[in-house]
Design a protein around this motif. Structure first.
Motif, PDB file in Angstrom:
ATOM      1  N   ILE A  32      65.270  -3.703 -20.174  1.00 21.24           N
ATOM      2  CA  ILE A  32      65.638  -5.018 -20.703  1.00 21.24           C
ATOM      3  C   ILE A  32      66.723  -5.637 -19.830  1.00 21.24           C
ATOM      4  O   ILE A  32      67.815  -5.085 -19.682  1.00 21.24           O
ATOM      5  CB  ILE A  32      66.143  -4.903 -22.156  1.00 21.24           C
ATOM      6  N   GLY A  33      66.425  -6.808 -19.279  1.00 23.86           N
ATOM      7  CA  GLY A  33      67.394  -7.510 -18.457  1.00 23.86           C
ATOM      8  C   GLY A  33      67.885  -8.787 -19.092  1.00 23.86           C
ATOM      9  O   GLY A  33      69.044  -8.907 -19.493  1.00 23.86           O
TER      10      GLY A  33
ATOM     11  N   MET B 289      59.616  -4.936 -21.712  1.00 21.17           N
ATOM     12  CA  MET B 289      60.760  -5.697 -21.236  1.00 21.17           C
ATOM     13  C   MET B 289      61.208  -6.660 -22.341  1.00 21.17           C
ATOM     14  O   MET B 289      60.809  -6.511 -23.494  1.00 21.17           O
ATOM     15  CB  MET B 289      60.401  -6.413 -19.931  1.00 21.17           C
ATOM     16  N   SER B 290      62.012  -7.647 -21.996  1.00 21.83           N
ATOM     17  CA  SER B 290      62.609  -8.507 -23.017  1.00 21.83           C
ATOM     18  C   SER B 290      61.568  -9.183 -23.901  1.00 21.83           C
ATOM     19  O   SER B 290      61.775  -9.330 -25.107  1.00 21.83           O
ATOM     20  CB  SER B 290      63.495  -9.572 -22.352  1.00 21.83           C
ATOM     21  N   ASP B 291      60.444  -9.619 -23.323  1.00 24.12           N
ATOM     22  CA  ASP B 291      59.467 -10.398 -24.075  1.00 24.12           C
ATOM     23  C   ASP B 291      58.425  -9.566 -24.801  1.00 24.12           C
ATOM     24  O   ASP B 291      57.674 -10.109 -25.626  1.00 24.12           O
ATOM     25  CB  ASP B 291      58.749 -11.385 -23.138  1.00 24.12           C
ATOM     26  N   ASP B 292      58.332  -8.268 -24.492  1.00 26.81           N
ATOM     27  CA  ASP B 292      57.252  -7.487 -25.103  1.00 26.81           C
ATOM     28  C   ASP B 292      57.705  -6.102 -25.561  1.00 26.81           C
ATOM     29  O   ASP B 292      56.899  -5.188 -25.678  1.00 26.81           O
ATOM     30  CB  ASP B 292      56.059  -7.362 -24.139  1.00 26.81           C
TER      31      ASP B 292
ATOM     32  N   ALA C  75      72.136  -7.128 -30.446  1.00 28.74           N
ATOM     33  CA  ALA C  75      70.891  -7.783 -30.834  1.00 28.74           C
ATOM     34  C   ALA C  75      69.680  -7.031 -30.287  1.00 28.74           C
ATOM     35  O   ALA C  75      68.672  -6.854 -30.992  1.00 28.74           O
ATOM     36  CB  ALA C  75      70.886  -9.228 -30.347  1.00 28.74           C
ATOM     37  N   VAL C  76      69.761  -6.577 -29.042  1.00 30.37           N
ATOM     38  CA  VAL C  76      68.641  -5.824 -28.459  1.00 30.37           C
ATOM     39  C   VAL C  76      68.481  -4.481 -29.161  1.00 30.37           C
ATOM     40  O   VAL C  76      67.356  -4.059 -29.480  1.00 30.37           O
ATOM     41  CB  VAL C  76      68.860  -5.628 -26.943  1.00 30.37           C
TER      42      VAL C  76
END
Length: 234
Positions: free
Chosen positions: A222-223, A205-208, A13-14
């Motif tokens: 990305i965590g 990161m994950s949100d941006d 997905a990432v």
């Protein structure tokens, strides 16, 4: 903690998000590397991610990372130190990591370079951290001091300065998220030379991550999106 079987679908997905952002913002396919932030995650989840093709992992706590490396030593992994650098940890960081993402102090740079020369013929690959908000609580060098730090670090044997890194304050919409990333890219463009191209922009990161890719990120850290909510560090 996630089950090992969940890691593959989350990684996919990432990777799909990164590929979609590359296409949306005119980036070349595969131009953005995924750094899986594995701090406080167990070694078994790192093993599962590696089995699904992930090689680069980010850690913030030196002893925890060393313990995991001992458990996973047979695997060809790239270890990135993304935490705050402490003077008394520079020897261990230099010996146990391939990359450092938060370099902002010339004294730390000197110690890292000197220690690296004693343990490896390969230089320690580094990104200089830029504090774009001016907050005293944030690590990194302020933009006006970046040229001096860059020139200083470029002279240190044992280090190779790969690029720049930033960790901006959270923002809600993509336009606001893009602004600090654009500033970092502009700094890189101004300071890059043929001898030192500063090809790496470690940001997002994950949100941006989409905003970061839009502004030229070459590596996103990305965590949560990979490993789920982070357990508390003991």
């Amino acid at each position: 903690m996630l089950a090992r079987s969940d890691i593959a679908s989350r990684l996919d997905a990432v990777r799909a998000r990164i590929a979609a952002a590359e296409a949306r913002f005119g980036r070349a396919p595969g131009s953005v590397q995924l750094l899986a932030v594995s701090k406080v995650q167990p070694a078994e989840l790192i093993r599962a991610a590696h089995q699904h093709g992930q090689r680069a992992f980010g850690e913030s706590y030196v002893q925890e990372a060393c313990d995991k490396q001992a458990l996973l030593g047979e695997r060809a992994l790239d270890w990135h130190f993304i935490g705050r650098i402490q003077r008394n940890k520079t020897k261990t960081i230099a010996a146990h990591f391939d990359w450092v993402h938060g370099l902002g102090d010339p004294r730390h740079a000197e110690r890292l370079g000197a220690h690296r020369l004693t343990v490896s013929d390969e230089p320690l690959r580094c990104c200089l951290q830029v504090n774009l908000s001016g907050e005293a609580s944030k690590a990194g060098v302020e933009p006006h001091a970046l040229p001096e730090l860059l020139a200083h670090c470029a002279r240190i044997e044992g280090l190779r300065i790969e690029g720049l890194m930033t960790l901006p304050a959270p923002a809600e919409d993509i336009a606001a998220q893009r602004r600090p990333f654009a500033v970092l890219r502009a700094l890189r463009d101004r300071l890059a030379t043929p001898e030192q191209p500063l090809a790496t922009l470690s940001m997002g990161m994950s949100d941006d991550l989409e905003a970061a890719v839009a502004e030229g990120a070459t590596m996103v850290r990305i965590g949560t999106a990979v490993f789920g909510p982070r357990p508390r560090h003991p």
